[in-house]
Design a protein around this motif. Sequence first.
Motif, PDB file in Angstrom:
ATOM      1  N   SER A 118       0.850  -1.305  -0.011  1.00 50.30           N
ATOM      2  CA  SER A 118       0.019   0.059   0.172  1.00 50.30           C
ATOM      3  C   SER A 118       0.710   1.348   0.002  1.00 50.30           C
ATOM      4  O   SER A 118       2.064   1.322   0.489  1.00 50.30           O
ATOM      5  CB  SER A 118      -0.968   0.111   1.189  1.00 50.30           C
ATOM      6  N   VAL A 131      10.351  -3.648  -7.329  1.00 48.24           N
ATOM      7  CA  VAL A 131      10.752  -3.294  -5.961  1.00 48.24           C
ATOM      8  C   VAL A 131       9.711  -1.744  -5.786  1.00 48.24           C
ATOM      9  O   VAL A 131       9.767  -0.743  -6.443  1.00 48.24           O
ATOM     10  CB  VAL A 131      12.089  -2.809  -5.878  1.00 48.24           C
ATOM     11  N   THR A 133       8.742   1.321  -3.173  1.00 46.04           N
ATOM     12  CA  THR A 133       9.181   2.169  -2.054  1.00 46.04           C
ATOM     13  C   THR A 133       8.169   2.859  -1.471  1.00 46.04           C
ATOM     14  O   THR A 133       7.273   3.294  -2.161  1.00 46.04           O
ATOM     15  CB  THR A 133      10.209   3.117  -2.470  1.00 46.04           C
ATOM     16  N   ARG A 134       7.972   2.513  -0.167  1.00 49.70           N
ATOM     17  CA  ARG A 134       6.796   3.264   0.537  1.00 49.70           C
ATOM     18  C   ARG A 134       7.261   3.842   1.952  1.00 49.70           C
ATOM     19  O   ARG A 134       8.034   3.561   2.582  1.00 49.70           O
ATOM     20  CB  ARG A 134       5.766   2.305   0.831  1.00 49.70           C
ATOM     21  N   PRO A 135       6.640   5.038   2.301  1.00 40.34           N
ATOM     22  CA  PRO A 135       6.969   5.446   3.646  1.00 40.34           C
ATOM     23  C   PRO A 135       6.493   4.920   4.708  1.00 40.34           C
ATOM     24  O   PRO A 135       5.578   4.182   4.672  1.00 40.34           O
ATOM     25  CB  PRO A 135       6.185   7.174   3.589  1.00 40.34           C
ATOM     26  N   ILE A 136       7.264   4.684   5.806  1.00 42.00           N
ATOM     27  CA  ILE A 136       6.574   4.154   6.953  1.00 42.00           C
ATOM     28  C   ILE A 136       7.020   5.191   8.152  1.00 42.00           C
ATOM     29  O   ILE A 136       7.677   6.264   8.011  1.00 42.00           O
ATOM     30  CB  ILE A 136       7.368   2.706   7.208  1.00 42.00           C
ATOM     31  N   TYR A 137       6.425   4.934   9.257  1.00 38.56           N
ATOM     32  CA  TYR A 137       6.602   5.850  10.477  1.00 38.56           C
ATOM     33  C   TYR A 137       6.412   7.174   9.894  1.00 38.56           C
ATOM     34  O   TYR A 137       6.934   7.973  10.322  1.00 38.56           O
ATOM     35  CB  TYR A 137       7.855   5.836  11.097  1.00 38.56           C
ATOM     36  N   SER A 138       5.214   7.327   9.225  1.00 34.54           N
ATOM     37  CA  SER A 138       4.666   8.687   8.834  1.00 34.54           C
ATOM     38  C   SER A 138       5.693   9.455   7.904  1.00 34.54           C
ATOM     39  O   SER A 138       5.736  10.606   8.219  1.00 34.54           O
ATOM     40  CB  SER A 138       4.108   9.633   9.679  1.00 34.54           C
ATOM     41  N   GLY A 139       6.614   8.696   7.222  1.00 37.47           N
ATOM     42  CA  GLY A 139       7.651   9.467   6.378  1.00 37.47           C
ATOM     43  C   GLY A 139       8.872   9.696   7.077  1.00 37.47           C
ATOM     44  O   GLY A 139       9.878  10.306   6.636  1.00 37.47           O
ATOM     45  N   LYS A 140       8.934   9.055   8.342  1.00 37.10           N
ATOM     46  CA  LYS A 140      10.051   9.268   8.871  1.00 37.10           C
ATOM     47  C   LYS A 140      11.227   8.194   8.657  1.00 37.10           C
ATOM     48  O   LYS A 140      12.540   8.471   8.809  1.00 37.10           O
ATOM     49  CB  LYS A 140      10.013   9.156  10.588  1.00 37.10           C
ATOM     50  N   ALA A 141      10.782   7.329   8.021  1.00 36.63           N
ATOM     51  CA  ALA A 141      11.461   6.080   7.278  1.00 36.63           C
ATOM     52  C   ALA A 141      10.894   6.006   5.971  1.00 36.63           C
ATOM     53  O   ALA A 141       9.741   5.936   5.695  1.00 36.63           O
ATOM     54  CB  ALA A 141      11.863   5.108   8.424  1.00 36.63           C
ATOM     55  N   PHE A 142      11.581   5.070   5.378  1.00 37.51           N
ATOM     56  CA  PHE A 142      10.997   4.354   4.120  1.00 37.51           C
ATOM     57  C   PHE A 142      11.490   2.788   3.850  1.00 37.51           C
ATOM     58  O   PHE A 142      12.522   2.825   4.581  1.00 37.51           O
ATOM     59  CB  PHE A 142      11.694   5.133   2.780  1.00 37.51           C
ATOM     60  N   GLU A 143      10.656   2.066   3.321  1.00 40.53           N
ATOM     61  CA  GLU A 143      11.089   0.771   3.227  1.00 40.53           C
ATOM     62  C   GLU A 143      10.756   0.418   1.823  1.00 40.53           C
ATOM     63  O   GLU A 143      10.006   1.065   0.933  1.00 40.53           O
ATOM     64  CB  GLU A 143      10.128  -0.286   3.971  1.00 40.53           C
ATOM     65  N   LYS A 144      11.705  -0.551   1.312  1.00 40.59           N
ATOM     66  CA  LYS A 144      11.663  -1.019  -0.209  1.00 40.59           C
ATOM     67  C   LYS A 144      10.909  -2.626   0.146  1.00 40.59           C
ATOM     68  O   LYS A 144      11.541  -3.561   0.841  1.00 40.59           O
ATOM     69  CB  LYS A 144      13.018  -1.261  -0.932  1.00 40.59           C
ATOM     70  N   LYS A 145      10.110  -2.789  -0.560  1.00 41.23           N
ATOM     71  CA  LYS A 145       9.132  -4.084  -0.517  1.00 41.23           C
ATOM     72  C   LYS A 145       9.116  -4.762  -1.792  1.00 41.23           C
ATOM     73  O   LYS A 145       8.947  -4.301  -2.941  1.00 41.23           O
ATOM     74  CB  LYS A 145       7.953  -3.822  -0.092  1.00 41.23           C
TER      75      LYS A 145
ATOM     76  N   ILE B 120       0.300   3.765  12.556  1.00 44.59           N
ATOM     77  CA  ILE B 120       1.078   4.940  12.449  1.00 44.59           C
ATOM     78  C   ILE B 120       2.494   4.491  12.091  1.00 44.59           C
ATOM     79  O   ILE B 120       3.418   5.155  11.636  1.00 44.59           O
ATOM     80  CB  ILE B 120       1.040   6.095  13.319  1.00 44.59           C
ATOM     81  N   ASP B 121       2.868   3.190  12.306  1.00 39.88           N
ATOM     82  CA  ASP B 121       4.130   2.718  11.952  1.00 39.88           C
ATOM     83  C   ASP B 121       4.096   2.290  10.447  1.00 39.88           C
ATOM     84  O   ASP B 121       4.626   2.799   9.611  1.00 39.88           O
ATOM     85  CB  ASP B 121       4.760   1.720  12.900  1.00 39.88           C
ATOM     86  N   LYS B 219       7.939  -8.960   1.124  1.00 42.49           N
ATOM     87  CA  LYS B 219       9.104  -9.155   1.885  1.00 42.49           C
ATOM     88  C   LYS B 219       9.697  -7.703   1.876  1.00 42.49           C
ATOM     89  O   LYS B 219       9.578  -6.959   0.825  1.00 42.49           O
ATOM     90  CB  LYS B 219      10.000 -10.056   1.309  1.00 42.49           C
ATOM     91  N   THR B 220      10.182  -7.292   3.053  1.00 48.05           N
ATOM     92  CA  THR B 220      10.892  -5.997   3.147  1.00 48.05           C
ATOM     93  C   THR B 220      12.345  -6.038   3.057  1.00 48.05           C
ATOM     94  O   THR B 220      12.862  -7.119   3.535  1.00 48.05           O
ATOM     95  CB  THR B 220      10.610  -5.360   4.497  1.00 48.05           C
ATOM     96  N   ILE B 221      12.962  -5.555   1.742  1.00 48.23           N
ATOM     97  CA  ILE B 221      14.350  -5.813   1.554  1.00 48.23           C
ATOM     98  C   ILE B 221      15.138  -4.655   1.861  1.00 48.23           C
ATOM     99  O   ILE B 221      16.391  -4.880   1.874  1.00 48.23           O
ATOM    100  CB  ILE B 221      14.651  -6.200   0.001  1.00 48.23           C
ATOM    101  N   GLU B 222      14.565  -3.654   2.158  1.00 48.37           N
ATOM    102  CA  GLU B 222      15.590  -2.301   2.847  1.00 48.37           C
ATOM    103  C   GLU B 222      14.533  -1.500   3.474  1.00 48.37           C
ATOM    104  O   GLU B 222      13.507  -1.094   3.014  1.00 48.37           O
ATOM    105  CB  GLU B 222      16.219  -1.752   1.624  1.00 48.37           C
ATOM    106  N   ILE B 223      15.352  -1.003   4.657  1.00 50.24           N
ATOM    107  CA  ILE B 223      14.638   0.208   5.310  1.00 50.24           C
ATOM    108  C   ILE B 223      15.807   1.458   5.312  1.00 50.24           C
ATOM    109  O   ILE B 223      16.678   1.090   5.527  1.00 50.24           O
ATOM    110  CB  ILE B 223      14.252  -0.253   6.799  1.00 50.24           C
ATOM    111  N   PHE B 224      15.303   2.600   4.901  1.00 47.05           N
ATOM    112  CA  PHE B 224      16.065   3.757   5.211  1.00 47.05           C
ATOM    113  C   PHE B 224      15.349   4.850   5.505  1.00 47.05           C
ATOM    114  O   PHE B 224      14.196   5.011   5.459  1.00 47.05           O
ATOM    115  CB  PHE B 224      16.925   3.807   3.418  1.00 47.05           C
ATOM    116  N   LEU B 225      16.405   5.834   6.002  1.00 47.96           N
ATOM    117  CA  LEU B 225      15.878   7.067   6.282  1.00 47.96           C
ATOM    118  C   LEU B 225      15.835   8.116   5.304  1.00 47.96           C
ATOM    119  O   LEU B 225      16.800   7.846   4.235  1.00 47.96           O
ATOM    120  CB  LEU B 225      16.749   7.690   7.578  1.00 47.96           C
ATOM    121  N   PRO B 226      14.738   8.996   5.062  1.00 47.06           N
ATOM    122  CA  PRO B 226      14.870  10.087   4.292  1.00 47.06           C
ATOM    123  C   PRO B 226      16.268  10.740   4.316  1.00 47.06           C
ATOM    124  O   PRO B 226      16.799  10.884   5.145  1.00 47.06           O
ATOM    125  CB  PRO B 226      13.733  10.911   4.348  1.00 47.06           C
TER     126      PRO B 226
END
Lengths: 328, 257
Positions: A118, A131, A133-145, B120-121, B219-226
């Motif tokens: 989503s 792949v 990309t979507r924001p998580i934690y209200s845009g404080k971080a992002f994940e690739k899924k 919210i997460d 599957k989540t393959i990467e997590i990153f900060l803006p």
Amino acid sequence: MSDKLLVIGETKDGELRNVSFEAVAAAKKMNSDGEVIGLLCGHGNLEAQAKEMIYYGADRVITVVHEKLEAYTSEGYSQAALAVIDDVSPDVIIMGHTSVGKDLSPKLASRLQTGLISDVTDIEIVGDQTVFTRPIYSGKAFEKKVITDGIIFATIRPNNLPALERDDARYGEITSQAVDIGDLRTVIKDVIRKASEGVDLSEANVIIAGGRGVKSAEGFKPLYELAELLGGAVGASRGACDAEYCDYSLQIGQTGKVVTPDLYIAVGISGAIQHLAGMSNSKVIVAINKDPESNIFNVADYGIVGDLFDIIPMLIEEVKQLKQSQGV
Amino acid sequence: MNIYVLLKKTFDTEEKITISNGIIEEDGAEFIINPYDEYAVEEAIKQRDEHGGDVTVVTIGDEDSEKQLRTALAMGADKAVLINTEDDLEEGDQYTTTAILEAFFADKAYDLILAGNVAIDEASGQVGPRLAERLDIACVTTITNMEIDGDIVKIDKDVEGDVEKVETSLPLLVTCQQGLNDPRYPSLPGIMKAKKKPLEELEIDDLDLDEDDVEPKTKTIEIFLPPEKEAGRMIEGEPAEQVKELVGLLKNEAKVL
């Protein structure tokens, strides 16, 4: 590859929403050789909307017309969509992450027993994988899924993936599919319009947002004037909503809407972390606040320390002049 | 009336996010009930007080999730269930969560299930509507008002700011939107009572589920900060000059006008 990519289109007040064109472009990006099939549900003639979908890149469009599809209901639309999905057997399903998309997509995914990603803001093809990309934690971080099994199903956030250029020389087949829609357990009795005047906040290119510093409902009026001049929408911080300067439907933040316009002008907003979570990914941020220590200046591209009641009327005049010189 | 609330613990909204070893660092973070799930707990309590019955809060989580369940009990819920997946599940997604909840509800009698409209997460907003489909019950998302009269339920549903007046019937799953109510704070007597209220702990094995049933589909393959934002430009001068300069910059530098 002859993948079939189904794009579920969405209309509002008889017109296709921009995010539906963005979804067509997203599908094209995922597989330029695949067949992009639009799906439109409704009641009445959907020919014009179907053509628009083709002009923006769809190869063909399936319409489902039924009196029970006049307004969106999750049951009616999911019955229609499931019938078409069963018929088409798509490899990919894409739609907008709008009120309708948020409601419909998990129900479809659950029926189809598939994964669903989503609120996607970017799509890349890496090897043979798509792949997201979507924001998580209200845009404080992002994940690739990625989807590991079954149909690739995603909803895309409005205003992040560009639509293709409209090309009205494009031609594609438009077919209508008859679907039996059973009894609906949920019925819409009435709709009370509150927010639909003007530009939709989640799709707006320009947002003028007011905070507690705006001081009153009256104080929001110039913000509406500025928004209208710029073809944008008005938003608000939680503080302004709590103080009843405006409706909660305008709230931007961790609770409330998360927006990514091209231009975000924060007026009298201090910039609590919860507010920043809703807007910090905007492309250009302007902050106007009388307190130079305000947190909002930390995310602003341009900051003005000053009295908003002086600045905003001048800004309105300046923008008017600019628009005149641009011949708008 | 048998009322269930689906609840998730999330980071406190004040928390800054850091990443270590490719995942979000949870050590030292404050956890709260997901704010939208708080509306669900409050609404469940109000509906029970009006129509009778009891409220069970259900969460999928780890040992620490007991804290949020106790908070919900202190607000006024009657019972809590913790489905502890800490030892059994390495990875999961919304498909997994729904499969676990479907198994949990298989032998339950339920009239009303409430959930937050989004957490919210991870912010997928999927689990409520997914579960309703698995249970084959009516579902209304993003509700801002609900009145139950016998089997008939009248709901206000938020649709991007507009209000849809919706009529449906029990059994029903709803997801709660801001504006539905003002969640109460747990009272001191409430907190004392909550310590004695029943809290059942279950594991995947108790739910008649195989590993295959809960295998995630994503599957989540990467997590990153803006990327960090560069310091912005403060525009100095008299208001009239500031405004002129701002419009010039927005037009010529940022190219957004």
